[in-house]
Design a protein around this motif. Structure first.
Motif, PDB file in Angstrom:
ATOM      1  N   ARG A 207      17.229 -11.352 -12.603  1.00 53.86           N
ATOM      2  CA  ARG A 207      17.137 -10.072 -11.891  1.00 53.86           C
ATOM      3  C   ARG A 207      15.732  -9.505 -11.964  1.00 53.86           C
ATOM      4  NH1 ARG A 207      14.957  -5.427 -12.712  1.00 53.86           N
ATOM      5  NH2 ARG A 207      15.720  -5.410 -14.855  1.00 53.86           N
ATOM      6  N   ILE A 208      15.112  -9.561 -13.150  1.00 54.74           N
ATOM      7  CA  ILE A 208      13.768  -9.017 -13.312  1.00 54.74           C
ATOM      8  C   ILE A 208      12.775  -9.766 -12.432  1.00 54.74           C
ATOM      9  CG2 ILE A 208      11.858  -8.752 -14.952  1.00 54.74           C
ATOM     10  CD1 ILE A 208      13.932  -8.180 -17.128  1.00 54.74           C
ATOM     11  N   LEU A 209      12.831 -11.085 -12.434  1.00 54.81           N
ATOM     12  CA  LEU A 209      11.893 -11.885 -11.641  1.00 54.81           C
ATOM     13  C   LEU A 209      11.976 -11.547 -10.156  1.00 54.81           C
ATOM     14  CD1 LEU A 209      12.482 -15.291 -13.421  1.00 54.81           C
ATOM     15  CD2 LEU A 209      10.225 -14.303 -13.065  1.00 54.81           C
ATOM     16  N   VAL A 210      13.181 -11.473  -9.632  1.00 53.18           N
ATOM     17  CA  VAL A 210      13.343 -11.230  -8.200  1.00 53.18           C
ATOM     18  C   VAL A 210      12.854  -9.838  -7.817  1.00 53.18           C
ATOM     19  CG1 VAL A 210      15.031 -10.991  -6.337  1.00 53.18           C
ATOM     20  CG2 VAL A 210      15.216 -12.888  -7.958  1.00 53.18           C
ATOM     21  N   THR A 211      13.210  -8.823  -8.603  1.00 56.49           N
ATOM     22  CA  THR A 211      12.813  -7.461  -8.226  1.00 56.49           C
ATOM     23  C   THR A 211      11.310  -7.239  -8.355  1.00 56.49           C
ATOM     24  OG1 THR A 211      13.401  -6.698 -10.467  1.00 56.49           O
ATOM     25  CG2 THR A 211      15.042  -6.410  -8.733  1.00 56.49           C
ATOM     26  N   TRP A 212      10.693  -7.769  -9.433  1.00 48.23           N
ATOM     27  CA  TRP A 212       9.250  -7.529  -9.530  1.00 48.23           C
ATOM     28  C   TRP A 212       8.509  -8.340  -8.473  1.00 48.23           C
ATOM     29  CZ3 TRP A 212       9.118 -10.883 -14.350  1.00 48.23           C
ATOM     30  CH2 TRP A 212       8.219 -11.937 -14.245  1.00 48.23           C
ATOM     31  N   GLY A 213       9.016  -9.511  -8.100  1.00 48.28           N
ATOM     32  CA  GLY A 213       8.380 -10.284  -7.041  1.00 48.28           C
ATOM     33  C   GLY A 213       8.389  -9.542  -5.720  1.00 48.28           C
ATOM     34  N   LEU A 214       9.517  -8.915  -5.397  1.00 48.12           N
ATOM     35  CA  LEU A 214       9.622  -8.159  -4.147  1.00 48.12           C
ATOM     36  C   LEU A 214       8.677  -6.960  -4.143  1.00 48.12           C
ATOM     37  CD1 LEU A 214      13.502  -8.261  -3.619  1.00 48.12           C
ATOM     38  CD2 LEU A 214      11.751  -9.536  -2.339  1.00 48.12           C
ATOM     39  N   VAL A 215       8.555  -6.276  -5.275  1.00 45.41           N
ATOM     40  CA  VAL A 215       7.638  -5.124  -5.335  1.00 45.41           C
ATOM     41  C   VAL A 215       6.186  -5.584  -5.209  1.00 45.41           C
ATOM     42  CG1 VAL A 215       6.813  -3.216  -6.754  1.00 45.41           C
ATOM     43  CG2 VAL A 215       9.251  -3.728  -6.684  1.00 45.41           C
ATOM     44  N   THR A 216       5.852  -6.705  -5.849  1.00 43.51           N
ATOM     45  CA  THR A 216       4.493  -7.228  -5.720  1.00 43.51           C
ATOM     46  C   THR A 216       4.177  -7.550  -4.262  1.00 43.51           C
ATOM     47  OG1 THR A 216       4.515  -8.157  -7.954  1.00 43.51           O
ATOM     48  CG2 THR A 216       2.911  -9.078  -6.409  1.00 43.51           C
ATOM     49  N   MET A 217       5.107  -8.172  -3.566  1.00 42.76           N
ATOM     50  CA  MET A 217       4.895  -8.467  -2.144  1.00 42.76           C
ATOM     51  C   MET A 217       4.727  -7.182  -1.338  1.00 42.76           C
ATOM     52  SD  MET A 217       7.680 -11.573  -1.693  1.00 42.76           S
ATOM     53  CE  MET A 217       7.193 -11.990  -0.015  1.00 42.76           C
ATOM     54  N   ALA A 218       5.487  -6.160  -1.697  1.00 40.68           N
ATOM     55  CA  ALA A 218       5.396  -4.891  -0.972  1.00 40.68           C
ATOM     56  C   ALA A 218       4.049  -4.208  -1.174  1.00 40.68           C
ATOM     57  CB  ALA A 218       6.530  -3.960  -1.410  1.00 40.68           C
ATOM     58  N   THR A 219       3.347  -4.540  -2.262  1.00 37.75           N
ATOM     59  CA  THR A 219       2.045  -3.931  -2.524  1.00 37.75           C
ATOM     60  C   THR A 219       1.029  -4.301  -1.440  1.00 37.75           C
ATOM     61  OG1 THR A 219       2.542  -4.064  -4.887  1.00 37.75           O
ATOM     62  CG2 THR A 219       0.280  -3.551  -4.302  1.00 37.75           C
ATOM     63  N   ALA A 220       1.299  -5.376  -0.705  1.00 39.09           N
ATOM     64  CA  ALA A 220       0.444  -5.727   0.435  1.00 39.09           C
ATOM     65  C   ALA A 220       0.499  -4.654   1.521  1.00 39.09           C
ATOM     66  CB  ALA A 220       0.864  -7.074   1.007  1.00 39.09           C
ATOM     67  N   LEU A 221       1.501  -3.764   1.477  1.00 43.40           N
ATOM     68  CA  LEU A 221       1.643  -2.694   2.465  1.00 43.40           C
ATOM     69  C   LEU A 221       0.872  -1.438   2.089  1.00 43.40           C
ATOM     70  CD1 LEU A 221       5.497  -3.032   3.098  1.00 43.40           C
ATOM     71  CD2 LEU A 221       3.631  -4.036   4.436  1.00 43.40           C
ATOM     72  N   THR A 222       0.165  -1.466   0.951  1.00 43.13           N
ATOM     73  CA  THR A 222      -0.572  -0.293   0.487  1.00 43.13           C
ATOM     74  C   THR A 222      -1.518   0.209   1.576  1.00 43.13           C
ATOM     75  OG1 THR A 222      -0.495  -1.036  -1.804  1.00 43.13           O
ATOM     76  CG2 THR A 222      -2.178   0.590  -1.245  1.00 43.13           C
ATOM     77  N   ARG A 223      -1.465   1.520   1.848  1.00 44.95           N
ATOM     78  CA  ARG A 223      -2.322   2.106   2.872  1.00 44.95           C
ATOM     79  C   ARG A 223      -3.210   3.223   2.349  1.00 44.95           C
ATOM     80  NH1 ARG A 223      -1.326  -1.902   4.678  1.00 44.95           N
ATOM     81  NH2 ARG A 223      -0.312  -2.488   6.646  1.00 44.95           N
ATOM     82  N   ASN A 224      -2.885   3.775   1.189  1.00 44.05           N
ATOM     83  CA  ASN A 224      -3.651   4.900   0.648  1.00 44.05           C
ATOM     84  C   ASN A 224      -3.376   4.989  -0.849  1.00 44.05           C
ATOM     85  OD1 ASN A 224      -1.087   6.325   0.363  1.00 44.05           O
ATOM     86  ND2 ASN A 224      -1.218   6.674   2.584  1.00 44.05           N
ATOM     87  N   PRO A 225      -4.114   5.832  -1.576  1.00 49.88           N
ATOM     88  CA  PRO A 225      -3.887   5.935  -3.028  1.00 49.88           C
ATOM     89  C   PRO A 225      -2.453   6.292  -3.398  1.00 49.88           C
ATOM     90  CG  PRO A 225      -5.999   6.919  -2.463  1.00 49.88           C
ATOM     91  CD  PRO A 225      -5.313   6.589  -1.162  1.00 49.88           C
ATOM     92  N   ALA A 226      -1.794   7.159  -2.605  1.00 51.95           N
ATOM     93  CA  ALA A 226      -0.433   7.580  -2.951  1.00 51.95           C
ATOM     94  C   ALA A 226       0.538   6.396  -2.931  1.00 51.95           C
ATOM     95  CB  ALA A 226       0.040   8.670  -1.990  1.00 51.95           C
ATOM     96  N   SER A 227       0.454   5.548  -1.891  1.00 53.45           N
ATOM     97  CA  SER A 227       1.346   4.387  -1.842  1.00 53.45           C
ATOM     98  C   SER A 227       1.004   3.386  -2.941  1.00 53.45           C
ATOM     99  CB  SER A 227       1.281   3.719  -0.470  1.00 53.45           C
ATOM    100  OG  SER A 227      -0.028   3.289  -0.159  1.00 53.45           O
ATOM    101  N   PHE A 228      -0.271   3.295  -3.269  1.00 55.91           N
ATOM    102  CA  PHE A 228      -0.703   2.430  -4.363  1.00 55.91           C
ATOM    103  C   PHE A 228      -0.092   2.882  -5.685  1.00 55.91           C
ATOM    104  CE2 PHE A 228      -4.150   1.576  -7.592  1.00 55.91           C
ATOM    105  CZ  PHE A 228      -3.912   0.219  -7.710  1.00 55.91           C
ATOM    106  N   TYR A 229      -0.150   4.187  -5.952  1.00 56.22           N
ATOM    107  CA  TYR A 229       0.435   4.727  -7.184  1.00 56.22           C
ATOM    108  C   TYR A 229       1.933   4.440  -7.241  1.00 56.22           C
ATOM    109  CZ  TYR A 229      -3.870   7.560  -7.384  1.00 56.22           C
ATOM    110  OH  TYR A 229      -5.180   8.008  -7.420  1.00 56.22           O
ATOM    111  N   SER A 230       2.632   4.667  -6.130  1.00 59.39           N
ATOM    112  CA  SER A 230       4.090   4.493  -6.114  1.00 59.39           C
ATOM    113  C   SER A 230       4.480   3.044  -6.388  1.00 59.39           C
ATOM    114  CB  SER A 230       4.654   4.928  -4.755  1.00 59.39           C
ATOM    115  OG  SER A 230       4.376   6.287  -4.505  1.00 59.39           O
TER     116      SER A 230
END
Length: 444
Positions: free
Chosen positions: A83-106
């Motif tokens: 469970r940990i591997l799958v969820t952190w992998g998905l969040v890491t992939m989502a970090t490619a969507l970062t558009r500003n400091p606020a989304s980066f922090y989240s």
């Protein structure tokens, strides 16, 4: 039964696999140091904003680590690590969507939430397979994953930063590819890991019984107490003492690792060169773990080796801030990395002397989660100092002072607890049949 052969078989079946998993974890949490070289300008991140975002990972980790390790013994390592591997992998992939400091922090905070409990979970998992006398080497081998991740990541990062596919820049691909590997790693985890020696087809019933008997003997000889309420560990002076002692190491490790690419970038403009040069300190970190874990295993307790490693790390990281020659700076960072990545393998056998079972899962998680606040403090402090002075080098002095305090704190705890057999001073509320004495190692 041949004890060494059994321990060797356990090590070959378990340790390389969890090393691979933690290498993936370390790549995912540290890829930000290389991605920052491009994304800083793209999403308008100052050094201070980057340091804050890098550190917010550890705030999420801190808040959710103890709950994660409370669940771990109840569902089993195999399912929970998947469970940990799958969820952190998905969040890491989502970090490619970062558009500003606020989304980066989240997203950095969510990555910490997703990965919470993985590292202490593996440490707890190893305590279910190894008697105390074998844990220093097993832990020391496992933590090789940290510098190994940077050895892999450096050259790959230089290559990935040069990608420009389908309208996405290199830093986008770094997050997508590294996160995707974590998601895929969940598949073999579900099938390869076994929750206990009794579940492993490659361990005979007699060998599983021997492991259980040895762990039970450790509980008696070391005065370990398992409570009906494992959260009682959070009231232990031992748990709090080790949490405070672990804090300086994470300040140093993440304060250095998140900023190595930026420091190296100051004396080369090539991203490929940054990738390769950034691996040099981690070669020495890898060597340091191999040497120090074997050296420390010669001591009855690891207090003096730990204090020495803290002290030399402080000297190395202080020199990294003082020198201005690129060659000398890399040499100083290499000395610091040699020691910083050695700390975990020498440190973790100490708290495991006092905690066992579900109590150990909670206690180890709290020590790690509290200590990992240093993962917030280190990058943020170096970033703030960099904004104020114009270079991250000056932040190295702050890290050196914190590590020196770690050496002093180790000697203080050695004077208080070292050589003391807590079985002579245990207090009630243990498992059925536990003696009721005073000054328990857990649940005071």
């Amino acid at each position: 039964m041949d004890e060494n052969k059994l321990i060797g078989r356990i090590t070959r079946r378990i340790v390389p696999f969890v090393m691979v998993l933690y290498t993936v974890a370390y790549v995912d949490r540290s890829v930000i140091g290389f991605a920052k070289l491009q994304m800083g300008a793209d999403v308008h991140l100052s050094d201070g904003a980057y340091g804050l975002g890098a550190g917010l990972f550890f705030l999420g980790y801190f808040l959710f680590e103890v709950p994660s390790n409370f669940v771990l013994p109840r569902v089993g390592a195999r399912k929970w690590f998947t469970r940990i591997l799958v969820t952190w992998g998905l969040v890491t992939m989502a970090t490619a969507l970062t558009r500003n400091p606020a989304s980066f922090y989240s997203l950095r905070f969510l990555l910490g939430v997703a990965e919470a409990g993985f590292y202490p979970g593996i440490l707890y998992y190893l305590t279910q397979w190894y008697p105390q006398r074998h844990r220093t080497r097993a832990t020391g081998t496992f933590v090789l994953a940290a510098p190994l991740a940077f050895l892999i990541m450096g050259p790959l990062a230089g290559w990935m930063l040069g990608l420009d596919w389908f309208g996405l820049r290199g830093w986008h691909w770094m997050f997508l590819l590294c996160g995707g590997v974590a998601v895929l790693a969940g598949i073999p985890t579900m099938f390869w890991l076994k929750d206990t020696p009794r579940d492993a087809p490659w361990i005979s019933p007699a060998e599983a019984q021997w492991i259980e008997d040895e762990l039970a003997r450790d509980k008696v000889e070391l005065g370990q107490v398992e409570h009906h309420n494992p959260f009682a560990a959070l009231g232990s002076k031992y748990v709090w003492g080790f949490a405070l002692l672990f804090f300086p190491s994470t300040v140093g490790v993440y304060g250095l690792s998140f900023w190595v690419p930026s420091v190296v970038k100051e004396f080369t403009k090539s991203n490929m060169a940054v990738g390769w040069l950034s691996t040099i300190p981690y070669v020495f970190g890898f060597i340091g773990i191999l040497l120090t874990s074997r050296w420390a295993s010669r001591f009855k307790e690891n207090w003096y080796p730990l204090a020495a490693i803290f002290a030399v790390a402080a000297v190395g990281i202080g020199l990294a801030g003082a020198v201005r020659s690129p060659g000398l700076e890399l040499a100083a960072m290499s000395l610091a990395a040699f020691c910083l990545y050695s700390i975990a393998g020498v440190f973790w056998p100490l708290p495991s002397r006092y905690l066992v079972g579900a109590t150990a899962a909670i206690g180890i998680a709290f020590v790690n989660s509290f200590g990992n606040i240093g993962g917030f403090v280190g990058p943020y402090a170096v970033g703030a100092i960099s904004d104020a002075t114009g270079t991250p080098r000056n932040g190295m002095y702050f890290l050196a002072v914190v590590l020196a305090l770690g050496a002093v704190g180790t000697l203080v705890l050695k004077a208080m607890w070292g050589g003391k057999n807590p079985v002579t001073s245990m207090v009630g509320a243990g498992t059925a049949g536990s003696p009721q004495q005073e000054d328990s190692p857990v649940g005071q």
